[in-house]
Scaffold this motif. Structure first.
Motif, mmCIF file in Angstrom:
data_model
loop_
_atom_site.group_PDB
_atom_site.id
_atom_site.type_symbol
_atom_site.label_atom_id
_atom_site.label_comp_id
_atom_site.label_asym_id
_atom_site.label_seq_id
_atom_site.Cartn_x
_atom_site.Cartn_y
_atom_site.Cartn_z
ATOM 1 N N ASP A 29 110.175 -6.381 -56.677
ATOM 2 C CA ASP A 29 109.339 -5.872 -57.758
ATOM 3 C C ASP A 29 107.903 -6.361 -57.560
ATOM 4 N N LYS A 30 107.066 -6.090 -58.528
ATOM 5 C CA LYS A 30 105.646 -6.406 -58.411
ATOM 6 C C LYS A 30 105.381 -7.891 -58.211
ATOM 7 N N THR A 31 106.262 -8.740 -58.678
ATOM 8 C CA THR A 31 106.077 -10.182 -58.528
ATOM 9 C C THR A 31 105.939 -10.574 -57.061
ATOM 10 N N TYR A 32 106.806 -10.046 -56.222
ATOM 11 C CA TYR A 32 106.745 -10.365 -54.795
ATOM 12 C C TYR A 32 105.384 -9.983 -54.221
ATOM 13 N N TRP A 33 104.896 -8.812 -54.610
ATOM 14 C CA TRP A 33 103.659 -8.300 -54.023
ATOM 15 C C TRP A 33 102.456 -9.124 -54.450
ATOM 16 N N ILE A 34 102.496 -9.762 -55.612
ATOM 17 C CA ILE A 34 101.411 -10.666 -56.002
ATOM 18 C C ILE A 34 101.368 -11.848 -55.036
ATOM 19 N N PHE A 35 102.534 -12.411 -54.733
ATOM 20 C CA PHE A 35 102.609 -13.504 -53.762
ATOM 21 C C PHE A 35 102.089 -13.030 -52.404
ATOM 22 N N ASP A 36 102.464 -11.816 -52.023
ATOM 23 C CA ASP A 36 102.074 -11.275 -50.727
ATOM 24 C C ASP A 36 100.560 -11.066 -50.645
ATOM 25 N N ILE A 37 99.954 -10.536 -51.699
ATOM 26 C CA ILE A 37 98.505 -10.314 -51.718
ATOM 27 C C ILE A 37 97.764 -11.640 -51.534
ATOM 28 N N VAL A 38 98.169 -12.661 -52.290
ATOM 29 C CA VAL A 38 97.482 -13.954 -52.229
ATOM 30 C C VAL A 38 97.696 -14.609 -50.868
#
Length: 164
Positions: free
Chosen positions: A12-21
């Protein structure tokens, strides 16, 4: 976490926040992502990249005065800071510097291993997102707003309207 075709699990979007940072830490000279607006708009760009092939469609935004925003993102990041997964540093009472802690990196790597094993398309999708991020990561939040057709289109929605 969402399920595609009842057989493939996708983050979900949570993973992608970690990935962006994490991506920002690896490619930017300041080794972090700086700016709330920049994080918000990169978040939008990732979602739009995933939506191109109907990979992900359950990630909604709300239109505010700056365009599309992810409701609850600030609260989510505050919780991750309390869990010691993220470092959020306010700079001159104006902007925020985002970094993953070692615990946050370990969490993200564990998620990545899990999704890689259960979804054969995960690495390809992740590579697509990273290709897009490599084109956008050096832009400021304001530049992302001004140069993104998707964000400009979302800004035409009524204030408070959900953007699917």
């Amino acid at each position: 976490m969402i399920t595609l075709d009842n057989s493939r699990v996708f983050p979900d979007k949570t993973y992608w926040i970690f990935d962006i940072v994490e991506f920002a830490e690896q490619v930017l000279p300041e080794e972090s992502l700086i700016g709330k607006l920049k994080l918000e708009k990169l978040n939008v760009k990732v979602r739009e990249e995933l939506k191109q092939d109907d990979i992900y469609d359950q990630w909604t935004f709300v239109r505010n005065f700056r365009g599309p925003t992810d409701p609850g993102l600030s609260r989510l990041l505050d919780k991750y800071q309390k869990l010691e997964l993220f470092e959020l540093e306010e700079i001159q009472n104006r902007t925020v510097k985002y970094k993953l802690t070692q615990k946050g990196r370990n969490f993200k790597q564990g998620c990545e291993k899990y999704f890689s094993k259960i979804n054969p398309d995960f690495q390809c999708i992740s590579n697509r997102v990273h290709t897009m991020l490599s084109k956008e990561i050096n832009k400021s939040g304001k530049e992302l707003v001004e140069t993104s057709e998707e964000i400009q289109e979302m800004k035409k929605k009524f204030l408070g309207e959900k953007i699917l």
